[in-house]
Design a protein around this motif. Structure first.
Motif, PDB file in Angstrom:
ATOM      1  N   ARG A 265       0.790  -1.230   0.000  1.00 37.26           N
ATOM      2  CA  ARG A 265       0.000   0.000   0.000  1.00 37.26           C
ATOM      3  C   ARG A 265       0.822   1.280   0.000  1.00 37.26           C
ATOM      4  N   SER A 266       2.108   1.208   0.315  1.00 36.46           N
ATOM      5  CA  SER A 266       2.876   2.446   0.449  1.00 36.46           C
ATOM      6  C   SER A 266       4.245   2.340  -0.218  1.00 36.46           C
ATOM      7  N   ASP A 267       4.828   3.491  -0.506  1.00 30.88           N
ATOM      8  CA  ASP A 267       6.173   3.530  -1.086  1.00 30.88           C
ATOM      9  C   ASP A 267       7.196   2.953  -0.118  1.00 30.88           C
ATOM     10  N   GLU A 268       6.984   3.189   1.160  1.00 30.16           N
ATOM     11  CA  GLU A 268       7.899   2.658   2.179  1.00 30.16           C
ATOM     12  C   GLU A 268       7.902   1.140   2.165  1.00 30.16           C
ATOM     13  N   GLN A 269       6.736   0.557   1.975  1.00 26.55           N
ATOM     14  CA  GLN A 269       6.641  -0.901   1.917  1.00 26.55           C
ATOM     15  C   GLN A 269       7.275  -1.436   0.634  1.00 26.55           C
ATOM     16  N   VAL A 270       7.097  -0.720  -0.469  1.00 28.71           N
ATOM     17  CA  VAL A 270       7.750  -1.118  -1.717  1.00 28.71           C
ATOM     18  C   VAL A 270       9.252  -1.187  -1.512  1.00 28.71           C
ATOM     19  N   GLN A 271       9.796  -0.180  -0.875  1.00 30.72           N
ATOM     20  CA  GLN A 271      11.233  -0.136  -0.646  1.00 30.72           C
ATOM     21  C   GLN A 271      11.681  -1.274   0.267  1.00 30.72           C
ATOM     22  N   ALA A 272      10.890  -1.561   1.312  1.00 34.51           N
ATOM     23  CA  ALA A 272      11.253  -2.607   2.262  1.00 34.51           C
ATOM     24  C   ALA A 272      11.276  -3.988   1.615  1.00 34.51           C
ATOM     25  N   LEU A 273      10.372  -4.217   0.647  1.00 35.69           N
ATOM     26  CA  LEU A 273      10.282  -5.529   0.012  1.00 35.69           C
ATOM     27  C   LEU A 273      11.120  -5.643  -1.256  1.00 35.69           C
ATOM     28  N   SER A 274      11.682  -4.529  -1.709  1.00 36.60           N
ATOM     29  CA  SER A 274      12.401  -4.529  -2.989  1.00 36.60           C
ATOM     30  C   SER A 274      13.604  -5.456  -2.988  1.00 36.60           C
ATOM     31  N   LYS A 275      14.162  -5.724  -1.822  1.00 34.55           N
ATOM     32  CA  LYS A 275      15.335  -6.593  -1.715  1.00 34.55           C
ATOM     33  C   LYS A 275      15.029  -8.049  -2.067  1.00 34.55           C
ATOM     34  N   LEU A 276      13.758  -8.398  -2.166  1.00 32.20           N
ATOM     35  CA  LEU A 276      13.372  -9.792  -2.395  1.00 32.20           C
ATOM     36  C   LEU A 276      13.593 -10.249  -3.837  1.00 32.20           C
ATOM     37  N   GLY A 277      13.774  -9.315  -4.733  1.00 32.47           N
ATOM     38  CA  GLY A 277      14.039  -9.685  -6.120  1.00 32.47           C
ATOM     39  C   GLY A 277      12.814 -10.126  -6.891  1.00 32.47           C
ATOM     40  N   ILE A 278      11.631  -9.696  -6.458  1.00 27.58           N
ATOM     41  CA  ILE A 278      10.391 -10.007  -7.183  1.00 27.58           C
ATOM     42  C   ILE A 278       9.694  -8.692  -7.511  1.00 27.58           C
ATOM     43  N   ASN A 279       8.625  -8.763  -8.284  1.00 25.12           N
ATOM     44  CA  ASN A 279       7.898  -7.559  -8.681  1.00 25.12           C
ATOM     45  C   ASN A 279       7.019  -7.068  -7.533  1.00 25.12           C
ATOM     46  N   ILE A 280       7.292  -5.871  -7.039  1.00 26.38           N
ATOM     47  CA  ILE A 280       6.503  -5.273  -5.963  1.00 26.38           C
ATOM     48  C   ILE A 280       5.665  -4.148  -6.560  1.00 26.38           C
ATOM     49  N   VAL A 281       4.357  -4.197  -6.372  1.00 24.05           N
ATOM     50  CA  VAL A 281       3.476  -3.174  -6.927  1.00 24.05           C
ATOM     51  C   VAL A 281       2.725  -2.462  -5.814  1.00 24.05           C
ATOM     52  N   LYS A 282       2.670  -1.157  -5.910  1.00 28.06           N
ATOM     53  CA  LYS A 282       1.859  -0.361  -4.991  1.00 28.06           C
ATOM     54  C   LYS A 282       0.493  -0.166  -5.640  1.00 28.06           C
ATOM     55  N   VAL A 283      -0.554  -0.596  -4.959  1.00 28.21           N
ATOM     56  CA  VAL A 283      -1.884  -0.529  -5.561  1.00 28.21           C
ATOM     57  C   VAL A 283      -2.947  -0.310  -4.498  1.00 28.21           C
TER      58      VAL A 283
END
Length: 350
Positions: free
Chosen positions: A40-58
Motif C-alpha cells: 500500500r505504500s512507497d515505504e513498503q515497496v522499498q522494504a520488500l524490494s530486496k526480495l528480487g520479485i515484482n513489488i506493486v503499490k496498488v
C-alpha cells in the motif's frame, strides 16, 4: 508454462509470511511460478524490494488499478491476505481474474483469507460443531445482521461463480508466532494483550474463559503453500461453495494463556501482578486493545467448534499443538519486545 501469482497484503503479518514461504520453496510447483507482491505504500515497496520479485503499490479499492495489475502482470492466481472485511477489493480481484481467464482460455484461482470468529455463537453462527465440509455458504446466507467478514466471504463465492474463477477460503483462527515477512512480523491478538498489559502494568482477561482455535504462523503458511501448489498443478480440490478450509491446529485456553503471560511479564518486571484480572468492561477492553467495540465480545470470548477436514485433503499436518504452544508462550512476550515497531492497520476500516 510458468504461472504468475499475486499476493496482496504482502507487507502484512500473514501476507509477508506467505510470501517468504513461497520464496523459500526449493522444490515443487512454486519454484517455477513468478511471484508478484501488492503493498500500500512507497515505504513498503522499498522494504520488500530486496526480495528480487515484482513489488506493486496498488489501491485495492480502485477497480481500474486492480485490473491493470492483474492483466498487465498476467496473474493466474491471487492470494488475498490484505483484508477479510472489505468486499470491494475481493470483487475487483476476482473480476480481473475472470477477464484474464477469458483472455487465456485457462484457469484462474482466487485464495481468500477468512476469519474463524464468524463460525461461533458469539459471531452469529449456530451452536455446535461446524466442519469446513458443511454447507457453510448456505448457512451464512441465512444469518441476519451480517458482519463485514461474512458478507465478504459470500461475495467471494458469488463473484467467483459468475466469472468462472475457482475460489478458496482459508479461515484463520487466532494466530501466533513470529512472522517471517519483511515488514510486519507480529500477529494481532497476543501482541495486543501483551502490549496493553505492559502499558497498564497489569494483565487483563475477559469475563468468559474461552477456548478458541489457534495455529502457529508456520503452519498457516504451510497451508497456503499446499493450496497454491495444488492450483499450480491443476489438482482437483474443493472450491467455491465447497472451498472452505479451516486452518485450525489446536485450542488455546484463554485463562491459562493469560495467567502464563502474566507470570512471564511479571518475571520480567513489566507488570505488577503474576495473575490476570478481569476487564472492568468490554468498552474498556476495546479502548485499551484498540479493537472495534462492536466486535470486542466476539473477538475476546469466542470458542467455536471448528473441525478442519479440507486442509487434510491437501496434505496439511500442523507441527504445533496446544502443548507446544503453551510451553513456548514466553516467545510471544519476547517477540513483542523485539519486533513491535509497525502499527497494525487491521481495524482501520472497521
Amino acid at each position: 508454462m510458468s504461472q504468475n501469482i499475486l499476493i496482496t497484503g504482502a507487507a502484512g503479518y500473514i501476507g509477508g509470511s506467505v510470501l517468504a514461504a513461497f520464496i523459500s520453496q526449493e522444490t515443487g510447483a512454486l519454484c517455477t511460478a513468478t511471484l508478484h507482491a501488492a503493498v500500500r505504500s512507497d515505504e513498503q515497496v522499498q522494504a520488500l524490494s530486496k526480495l528480487g520479485i515484482n513489488i506493486v503499490k496498488v489501491d485495492l479499492d480502485d477497480e481500474g488499478a486492480v485490473r491493470d495489475v492483474v492483466l498487465n502482470n498476467k496473474i493466474d492466481i491471487v492470494v488475498h491476505t490484505a483484508t477479510s472485511i472489505l468486499p470491494r477489493p475481493a470483487a475487483h480481484l476476482i473480476t480481473a481474474l475472470g477477464e484474464r481467464r477469458k483472455a487465456t482460455g485457462g484457469h484462474a484461482y482466487y485464495i481468500h483469507t477468512g476469519i474463524a470468529t464468524m463460525y461461533s455463537v458469539e459471531g452469529g453462527w449456530k451452536d455446535g460443531e461446524v466442519r469446513d465440509t458443511d454447507a457453510i455458504y448456505e448457512y451464512d446466507k441465512e444469518i441476519e445482521g451480517m458482519n463485514p467478514a461474512r458478507q465478504t466471504s459470500n461475495v467471494v463465492v458469488e463473484q467467483a461463480a459468475i466469472h468462472g474463477v475457482k475460489s478458496f477460503n482459508i479461515v484463520l483462527p487466532q494466530i501466533y508466532g513470529r512472522g517471517t515477512g519483511e515488514w510486519r512480523k507480529l500477529s494481532v491478538n497476543y501482541p495486543a494483550f501483551i502490549r496493553t498489559s505492559i502499558e497498564h502494568k497489569i494483565v487483563h482477561k475477559f469475563d468468559v474463559d474461552s477456548n478458541p482455535p489457534a495455529t502457529h504462523i508456520s503452519d498457516i503458511t504451510t497451508l497456503y503453500t499446499l493450496l497454491t501448489s495444488a492450483c499450480l498443478q491443476g489438482t482437483p480440490i474443493s472450491s467455491g461453495r465447497s472451498g472452505y478450509y479451516f486452518a485450525v491446529a489446536h485450542r488455546a485456553p484463554q485463562y491459562l494463556v493469560m495467567d502464563l503471560l502474566a507470570r512471564g511479564l511479571h518475571e520480567r518486571g513489566l507488570v505488577s501482578s503474576p495473575t490476570a484480572r478481569v476487564w472492568p468492561s468490554y468498552d474498556a477492553a476495546a479502548k485499551a486493545l484498540g479493537w472495534p467495540a462492536l466486535y470486542i465480545k466476539a473477538m475476546g470470548t469466542f470458542s467455536g467448534e471448528l473441525i478442519p477436514v479440507n486442509p487434510g485433503k491437501v496434505g496439511w499436518r500442523p507441527q504445533w499443538d496446544e502443548k507446544r504452544f503453551l510451553e513456548n508462550i514466553d516467545e510471544e512476550i519476547d517477540a513483542v519486545k523485539e519486533l513491535d515497531t509497525v502499527k497494525s492497520t487491521l481495524f482501520a476500516n472497521v
